[in-house]
Design an enzyme around this catalytic site. Sequence first.
Site, PDB file in Angstrom:
ATOM      1  N   ASP A  83     -14.006  22.349  -6.908  1.00  0.00           N
ATOM      2  CA  ASP A  83     -13.753  21.257  -7.832  1.00  0.00           C
ATOM      3  C   ASP A  83     -13.757  19.831  -6.793  1.00  0.00           C
ATOM      4  O   ASP A  83     -13.029  20.096  -5.785  1.00  0.00           O
ATOM      5  CB  ASP A  83     -12.461  21.322  -8.569  1.00  0.00           C
ATOM      6  CG  ASP A  83     -12.355  20.162  -9.521  1.00  0.00           C
ATOM      7  OD1 ASP A  83     -13.333  19.479  -9.843  1.00  0.00           O
ATOM      8  OD2 ASP A  83     -11.098  20.076 -10.189  1.00  0.00           O
ATOM      9  N   HIS A  84     -14.523  19.055  -7.018  1.00  0.00           N
ATOM     10  CA  HIS A  84     -14.600  17.957  -5.954  1.00  0.00           C
ATOM     11  C   HIS A  84     -14.682  18.203  -4.557  1.00  0.00           C
ATOM     12  O   HIS A  84     -13.734  17.816  -3.664  1.00  0.00           O
ATOM     13  CB  HIS A  84     -13.186  17.172  -6.089  1.00  0.00           C
ATOM     14  CG  HIS A  84     -12.862  16.489  -7.462  1.00  0.00           C
ATOM     15  ND1 HIS A  84     -13.604  15.438  -7.908  1.00  0.00           N
ATOM     16  CD2 HIS A  84     -12.287  16.665  -8.594  1.00  0.00           C
ATOM     17  CE1 HIS A  84     -13.216  15.124  -9.248  1.00  0.00           C
ATOM     18  NE2 HIS A  84     -12.427  16.120  -9.572  1.00  0.00           N
ATOM     19  N   ASP A 104     -18.531  15.796  -4.766  1.00  0.00           N
ATOM     20  CA  ASP A 104     -18.081  14.566  -5.419  1.00  0.00           C
ATOM     21  C   ASP A 104     -18.362  13.486  -4.114  1.00  0.00           C
ATOM     22  O   ASP A 104     -17.409  13.325  -3.165  1.00  0.00           O
ATOM     23  CB  ASP A 104     -16.542  14.619  -5.568  1.00  0.00           C
ATOM     24  CG  ASP A 104     -16.044  13.434  -6.148  1.00  0.00           C
ATOM     25  OD1 ASP A 104     -16.846  12.301  -6.326  1.00  0.00           O
ATOM     26  OD2 ASP A 104     -14.884  13.511  -6.443  1.00  0.00           O
ATOM     27  N   HIS A 177      -7.550  11.311 -13.679  1.00  0.00           N
ATOM     28  CA  HIS A 177      -6.750  12.792 -13.393  1.00  0.00           C
ATOM     29  C   HIS A 177      -5.349  12.593 -13.426  1.00  0.00           C
ATOM     30  O   HIS A 177      -4.901  11.533 -13.137  1.00  0.00           O
ATOM     31  CB  HIS A 177      -7.048  13.150 -11.877  1.00  0.00           C
ATOM     32  CG  HIS A 177      -8.546  13.601 -11.660  1.00  0.00           C
ATOM     33  ND1 HIS A 177      -9.436  13.013 -10.623  1.00  0.00           N
ATOM     34  CD2 HIS A 177      -9.317  14.510 -12.219  1.00  0.00           C
ATOM     35  CE1 HIS A 177     -10.399  13.491 -10.659  1.00  0.00           C
ATOM     36  NE2 HIS A 177     -10.430  14.477 -11.542  1.00  0.00           N
ATOM     37  N   HIS A 205     -14.011  14.719 -16.632  1.00  0.00           N
ATOM     38  CA  HIS A 205     -12.564  15.145 -15.950  1.00  0.00           C
ATOM     39  C   HIS A 205     -11.296  14.449 -16.364  1.00  0.00           C
ATOM     40  O   HIS A 205     -11.438  13.800 -17.526  1.00  0.00           O
ATOM     41  CB  HIS A 205     -12.945  14.743 -14.580  1.00  0.00           C
ATOM     42  CG  HIS A 205     -13.837  15.501 -13.549  1.00  0.00           C
ATOM     43  ND1 HIS A 205     -13.472  16.194 -12.287  1.00  0.00           N
ATOM     44  CD2 HIS A 205     -15.034  15.879 -13.939  1.00  0.00           C
ATOM     45  CE1 HIS A 205     -14.402  16.784 -12.130  1.00  0.00           C
ATOM     46  NE2 HIS A 205     -15.595  16.645 -12.815  1.00  0.00           N
ATOM     47  N   GLY A 207      -9.068  16.061 -18.161  1.00  0.00           N
ATOM     48  CA  GLY A 207      -8.897  16.509 -19.448  1.00  0.00           C
ATOM     49  C   GLY A 207      -7.557  16.691 -20.186  1.00  0.00           C
ATOM     50  O   GLY A 207      -7.228  16.808 -21.424  1.00  0.00           O
ATOM     51  N   ASN A 229      -6.326  20.467 -15.738  1.00  0.00           N
ATOM     52  CA  ASN A 229      -5.247  20.982 -14.704  1.00  0.00           C
ATOM     53  C   ASN A 229      -3.858  20.373 -15.076  1.00  0.00           C
ATOM     54  O   ASN A 229      -3.117  21.669 -15.196  1.00  0.00           O
ATOM     55  CB  ASN A 229      -5.745  20.498 -13.363  1.00  0.00           C
ATOM     56  CG  ASN A 229      -4.874  20.893 -12.252  1.00  0.00           C
ATOM     57  OD1 ASN A 229      -4.466  22.008 -12.241  1.00  0.00           O
ATOM     58  ND2 ASN A 229      -5.257  20.003 -11.078  1.00  0.00           N
ATOM     59  N   THR A 230      -3.604  19.285 -15.060  1.00  0.00           N
ATOM     60  CA  THR A 230      -2.300  18.828 -15.153  1.00  0.00           C
ATOM     61  C   THR A 230      -1.406  19.388 -16.689  1.00  0.00           C
ATOM     62  O   THR A 230      -0.144  19.988 -16.325  1.00  0.00           O
ATOM     63  CB  THR A 230      -2.147  17.356 -15.253  1.00  0.00           C
ATOM     64  OG1 THR A 230      -2.953  16.721 -14.315  1.00  0.00           O
ATOM     65  CG2 THR A 230      -0.814  16.814 -15.536  1.00  0.00           C
TER      66      THR A 230
HETATM   67  P1  13P Z   1      -6.337  16.763 -15.226  1.00  0.00           P
HETATM   68  O1  13P Z   1      -5.482  16.994 -14.128  1.00  0.00           O
HETATM   69  O2  13P Z   1      -6.046  15.298 -15.717  1.00  0.00           O
HETATM   70  O3  13P Z   1      -6.221  17.804 -16.333  1.00  0.00           O
HETATM   71  O4  13P Z   1      -7.808  16.914 -14.683  1.00  0.00           O
HETATM   72  C1  13P Z   1      -8.284  17.873 -14.050  1.00  0.00           C
HETATM   73  C2  13P Z   1      -9.649  17.797 -13.463  1.00  0.00           C
HETATM   74  O5  13P Z   1     -10.418  16.966 -13.838  1.00  0.00           O
HETATM   75  C3  13P Z   1     -10.185  18.494 -12.317  1.00  0.00           C
HETATM   76  O6  13P Z   1     -11.216  18.159 -11.726  1.00  0.00           O
END
Ligand code: 13P
Length: 282
Positions: A83-84, A104, A177, A205, A207, A229-230
């Site tokens: 990721d990134h 990225d 994010h 991204h 989400g 993720n968060t």
């Molecule tokens: P969040 O942490 O806002 O869910 O974003 C995750 C993300 O986009 C990882 O690339």
Amino acid sequence: MVNSKELLKQAKLGNYAIPHFNINNLEWTRFILEECNENNSPVILGVSEGAAKYMGGYKVVNDMVRALVDSLKIKVPVVLHLDHGSLETCKEAIDAGFTSVMIDASKYSLEENIQMTGEVVSYAKGRNISVEAEIGHVGGEEDGIADELAYAKVEDAIRLALETGIDTLAPALGSVHGPYKGEPKLDFERMKEISLKTDLPLVLHGGSGIDDEKIKKAISCGICKLNINTELQMEWAKGVREFLNESDSVYDPRKIIKSGEKRMKEAIRMKIELLGSKDKAV
Ligand code: 13P
């Protein structure tokens, strides 16, 4: 273990999205794999550069994920995705055995983004690795780094797609994010236009914290992969906090880490249902 090309093609055709969940350690990987397997959903395991470093490097992550898939007898398709990444870390992750990468280069000029992304595509092509790229800039806060959102321009998205041969595109269209300050303002019209004009499966991204209706609408406008993720971090932390508040005497790390499992798995199950990826593993 597969790349994401076929999964995202099927998702685009079937009008659903594949979940991308970020992993941070062995337990998280296990919880995510078990719950996706339980729901017969394909899954993309996202690994940020920071998370890879935390876990001991790309080789450790690759070996751990493959060993877990094997010993847990996971039957659903699993993508191991950087990721990134940068030009260097994309190559490093591919060499370690990752099946998918995101380059990225969104903080650079369009010309530089095209050049770097193209270089990753060339490296990935013969190795059967899928490549995602970003246009515009998602912004928000991830791995302790905060920056500004910049909406993607349709013409730039088309050029990046056509001139590089990427498999998936992440256009910044209002999501960020980390936790939102206020309501996310997603540009659905532009999302639809970029989806039509590039004909690529799109990635959203940031989400976490977007309400269900907006996510469903985003899927109808071409989003085929949602990055989360968060939200999992928050659910896991809630479970652990509750557990620790209930008991002063616990000190076994296995019990502490596991106390976030139930909430985390419930959040995963709900996302799978929302995205429509349940029973889409073939
Ligand atoms: P969040 O942490 O806002 O869910 O974003 C995750 C993300 O986009 C990882 O690339």
